[in-house]
Design a protein around this motif. Structure first.
Motif, PDB file in Angstrom:
ATOM      1  N   TRP A 226       0.873  -1.181   0.000  1.00  0.00           N
ATOM      2  CA  TRP A 226       0.000   0.000   0.000  1.00  0.00           C
ATOM      3  C   TRP A 226       0.899   1.216   0.000  1.00  0.00           C
ATOM      4  O   TRP A 226       1.927   1.262   0.695  1.00  0.00           O
ATOM      5  N   ALA A 227       0.538   2.237  -0.770  1.00  0.00           N
ATOM      6  CA  ALA A 227       1.419   3.403  -0.848  1.00  0.00           C
ATOM      7  C   ALA A 227       0.603   4.654  -1.098  1.00  0.00           C
ATOM      8  O   ALA A 227      -0.495   4.611  -1.686  1.00  0.00           O
ATOM      9  N   GLN A 228       1.163   5.746  -0.610  1.00  0.00           N
ATOM     10  CA  GLN A 228       0.652   7.087  -0.909  1.00  0.00           C
ATOM     11  C   GLN A 228       1.821   7.874  -1.467  1.00  0.00           C
ATOM     12  O   GLN A 228       2.852   8.051  -0.798  1.00  0.00           O
ATOM     13  N   ILE A 229       1.699   8.365  -2.680  1.00  0.00           N
ATOM     14  CA  ILE A 229       2.813   8.988  -3.392  1.00  0.00           C
ATOM     15  C   ILE A 229       2.441  10.422  -3.709  1.00  0.00           C
ATOM     16  O   ILE A 229       1.357  10.696  -4.244  1.00  0.00           O
ATOM     17  N   GLY A 230       3.343  11.338  -3.369  1.00  0.00           N
ATOM     18  CA  GLY A 230       3.143  12.746  -3.664  1.00  0.00           C
ATOM     19  C   GLY A 230       4.286  13.290  -4.504  1.00  0.00           C
ATOM     20  O   GLY A 230       5.448  12.942  -4.304  1.00  0.00           O
ATOM     21  N   ILE A 231       3.944  14.151  -5.429  1.00  0.00           N
ATOM     22  CA  ILE A 231       4.930  14.777  -6.309  1.00  0.00           C
ATOM     23  C   ILE A 231       4.869  16.275  -6.088  1.00  0.00           C
ATOM     24  O   ILE A 231       3.810  16.898  -6.283  1.00  0.00           O
ATOM     25  N   ASP A 232       6.002  16.850  -5.660  1.00  0.00           N
ATOM     26  CA  ASP A 232       6.108  18.293  -5.436  1.00  0.00           C
ATOM     27  C   ASP A 232       4.998  18.820  -4.527  1.00  0.00           C
ATOM     28  O   ASP A 232       4.377  19.850  -4.774  1.00  0.00           O
ATOM     29  N   VAL A 255       9.865  13.887  -4.177  1.00  0.00           N
ATOM     30  CA  VAL A 255       8.899  12.813  -4.211  1.00  0.00           C
ATOM     31  C   VAL A 255       8.675  12.347  -2.773  1.00  0.00           C
ATOM     32  O   VAL A 255       9.652  12.034  -2.068  1.00  0.00           O
ATOM     33  N   THR A 256       7.409  12.295  -2.336  1.00  0.00           N
ATOM     34  CA  THR A 256       7.070  11.853  -0.987  1.00  0.00           C
ATOM     35  C   THR A 256       6.375  10.500  -1.078  1.00  0.00           C
ATOM     36  O   THR A 256       5.421  10.342  -1.856  1.00  0.00           O
ATOM     37  N   VAL A 257       6.882   9.529  -0.278  1.00  0.00           N
ATOM     38  CA  VAL A 257       6.334   8.172  -0.320  1.00  0.00           C
ATOM     39  C   VAL A 257       5.992   7.736   1.100  1.00  0.00           C
ATOM     40  O   VAL A 257       6.844   7.817   1.996  1.00  0.00           O
ATOM     41  N   ASN A 258       4.756   7.278   1.313  1.00  0.00           N
ATOM     42  CA  ASN A 258       4.339   6.613   2.551  1.00  0.00           C
ATOM     43  C   ASN A 258       3.892   5.199   2.181  1.00  0.00           C
ATOM     44  O   ASN A 258       3.007   5.025   1.322  1.00  0.00           O
ATOM     45  N   THR A 259       4.478   4.184   2.810  1.00  0.00           N
ATOM     46  CA  THR A 259       4.170   2.814   2.440  1.00  0.00           C
ATOM     47  C   THR A 259       4.346   1.894   3.637  1.00  0.00           C
ATOM     48  O   THR A 259       5.046   2.237   4.612  1.00  0.00           O
ATOM     49  N   ASN A 261       5.363  -1.286   2.992  1.00  0.00           N
ATOM     50  CA  ASN A 261       6.301  -2.298   2.496  1.00  0.00           C
ATOM     51  C   ASN A 261       7.321  -1.591   1.626  1.00  0.00           C
ATOM     52  O   ASN A 261       7.210  -1.550   0.382  1.00  0.00           O
ATOM     53  N   ALA A 262       8.330  -0.998   2.261  1.00  0.00           N
ATOM     54  CA  ALA A 262       9.317  -0.209   1.528  1.00  0.00           C
ATOM     55  C   ALA A 262      10.089  -1.057   0.527  1.00  0.00           C
ATOM     56  O   ALA A 262      10.488  -0.583  -0.543  1.00  0.00           O
ATOM     57  N   GLY A 263      10.309  -2.343   0.840  1.00  0.00           N
ATOM     58  CA  GLY A 263      11.051  -3.199  -0.085  1.00  0.00           C
ATOM     59  C   GLY A 263      10.253  -3.572  -1.319  1.00  0.00           C
ATOM     60  O   GLY A 263      10.832  -4.117  -2.281  1.00  0.00           O
ATOM     61  N   GLY A 264       8.961  -3.301  -1.339  1.00  0.00           N
ATOM     62  CA  GLY A 264       8.143  -3.620  -2.506  1.00  0.00           C
ATOM     63  C   GLY A 264       8.128  -2.540  -3.555  1.00  0.00           C
ATOM     64  O   GLY A 264       7.546  -2.731  -4.623  1.00  0.00           O
ATOM     65  N   LYS A 283       7.699  -0.329   7.263  1.00  0.00           N
ATOM     66  CA  LYS A 283       6.875   0.862   7.117  1.00  0.00           C
ATOM     67  C   LYS A 283       7.784   2.073   6.938  1.00  0.00           C
ATOM     68  O   LYS A 283       8.730   2.244   7.704  1.00  0.00           O
ATOM     69  N   LEU A 284       7.477   2.897   5.973  1.00  0.00           N
ATOM     70  CA  LEU A 284       8.391   3.993   5.645  1.00  0.00           C
ATOM     71  C   LEU A 284       7.607   5.223   5.235  1.00  0.00           C
ATOM     72  O   LEU A 284       6.600   5.124   4.516  1.00  0.00           O
ATOM     73  N   SER A 285       8.060   6.353   5.706  1.00  0.00           N
ATOM     74  CA  SER A 285       7.543   7.645   5.267  1.00  0.00           C
ATOM     75  C   SER A 285       8.757   8.519   4.980  1.00  0.00           C
ATOM     76  O   SER A 285       9.482   8.913   5.894  1.00  0.00           O
ATOM     77  N   THR A 286       9.018   8.810   3.688  1.00  0.00           N
ATOM     78  CA  THR A 286      10.242   9.483   3.311  1.00  0.00           C
ATOM     79  C   THR A 286       9.968  10.481   2.202  1.00  0.00           C
ATOM     80  O   THR A 286       8.971  10.395   1.471  1.00  0.00           O
ATOM     81  N   THR A 287      10.856  11.427   2.085  1.00  0.00           N
ATOM     82  CA  THR A 287      10.820  12.444   1.030  1.00  0.00           C
ATOM     83  C   THR A 287      12.162  12.415   0.300  1.00  0.00           C
ATOM     84  O   THR A 287      13.229  12.534   0.929  1.00  0.00           O
TER      85      THR A 287
END
Length: 292
Positions: A226-232, A255-259, A261-264, A283-287
């Motif tokens: 599952w992921a939430q992806i943001g651009i700018d 690029v902002t990613v919340n997931t 399963n970071a390895g996926g 679990k990862l939340s990174t920019t």
């Protein structure tokens, strides 16, 4: 008795051969007052006991047994789940503080059973009274200027009110759930998977960017996630991703990613080799900064 009575006796004895002594005794006896007849007084039949008196007698017996067993009203209330004020009203025979007779019989039966008595027999002694003679009157009263009525509540009205409240609550809950649970919005720029099972996400703005700092971002999915992806700073995608799907955008800053399963997720920039964002199941939340 008149004054002529002695003359009647003298006339009756005028020709008799009685002595003057007998004549005097007869006249004296006629002058003695005779007792008046005693009037017969019919006593009225005793009135039958009122419902309040009958209930007071039953309640007195129950109270005496309760006190012999050293139980307070609060103790009995905890045993029977009857409100203390209703127990006290039963013991004192206050009909105005009790519901209709059919409910009072149930309370008396429960009271008697808790003391080890035959509750069915004792509750059968509870009399019947007209609802208008003693209506359940809670202690709460409306305090109005110049008017202080007592709130009268009928048990049937309470039952109807509870039923309507439950129906209304169910309708409101169903309406809220139907409006709160909606299918996730599908981005208009997501093209259905092709034969190869690849979904391509195109940028919202179909016009090519004129800035030299634009960076093409690619994300490949290698395991369910599952992921939430943001651009700018703008969210471009939120939802579940399956292996084989590929997403791409044009970014200028980050690029902002919340997931979960970071390895996926494999991230690539400008066609460079894709790198996983983390470990499988992490679990990862990174920019990620992408500006050149």
């Amino acid at each position: 008795m008149t004054l002529l009575a002695p003359l009647k006796h003298i006339t009756a004895l005028k020709f008799s051969k009685l002595s003057p002594h007998h004549i005097f005794a007869s006249v004296a006896s006629s002058l003695e007052p005779r007792p008046l007849p005693i009037p017969i007084v019919h006593e009225p039949a005793p009135l039958p006991p009122t419902p309040s008196e009958i209930l007071q007698e039953i309640g007195g017996e129950l109270r005496q047994l309760r006190q012999q067993r050293q139980l307070t009203i609060e103790d009995l209330s905890a045993r029977t789940r009857i409100q203390p004020r209703l127990i006290q009203a039963i013991e004192e025979g206050h009909l105005e503080m009790l519901p209709e007779p059919v409910y009072v019989r149930g309370l008396v039966k429960r009271y008697s059973d808790s003391l080890g008595l035959n509750g069915l027999t004792i509750s059968a002694r509870v009399p019947h009274w007209a609802p208008e003679a003693a209506t359940f009157e809670p202690t709460t009263k409306l305090q109005l200027t110049g008017f202080n009525p007592t709130i009268r509540i009928n048990p049937l009205q309470i039952y109807i009110g509870y039923t309507l409240a439950i129906v209304c609550a169910g309708a409101v809950t169903s309406y809220l759930l139907n409006n709160a649970i909606k299918p996730p919005a599908i981005a208009s720029n997501v093209i259905p998977p092709r034969a190869a099972g690849i979904a391509v996400v195109r940028p919202t703005n179909s016009q090519p960017a004129q800035k030299l700092a634009d960076v093409k971002i690619g994300i490949a999915i290698q395991s369910p996630t599952w992921a939430q992806i943001g651009i700018d700073g703008t969210t471009k995608f939120t939802g579940n991703l399956q292996p084989g799907m590929q997403l791409s955008w044009i970014a200028t800053k980050q690029v902002t990613v919340n997931t979960n399963n970071a390895g996926g997720l494999l991230l690539s920039r400008d066609g460079q080799p894709a790198q996983p964002l983390g470990k499988v199941g992490q679990k990862l939340s990174t920019t990620v900064k992408v500006s050149k």
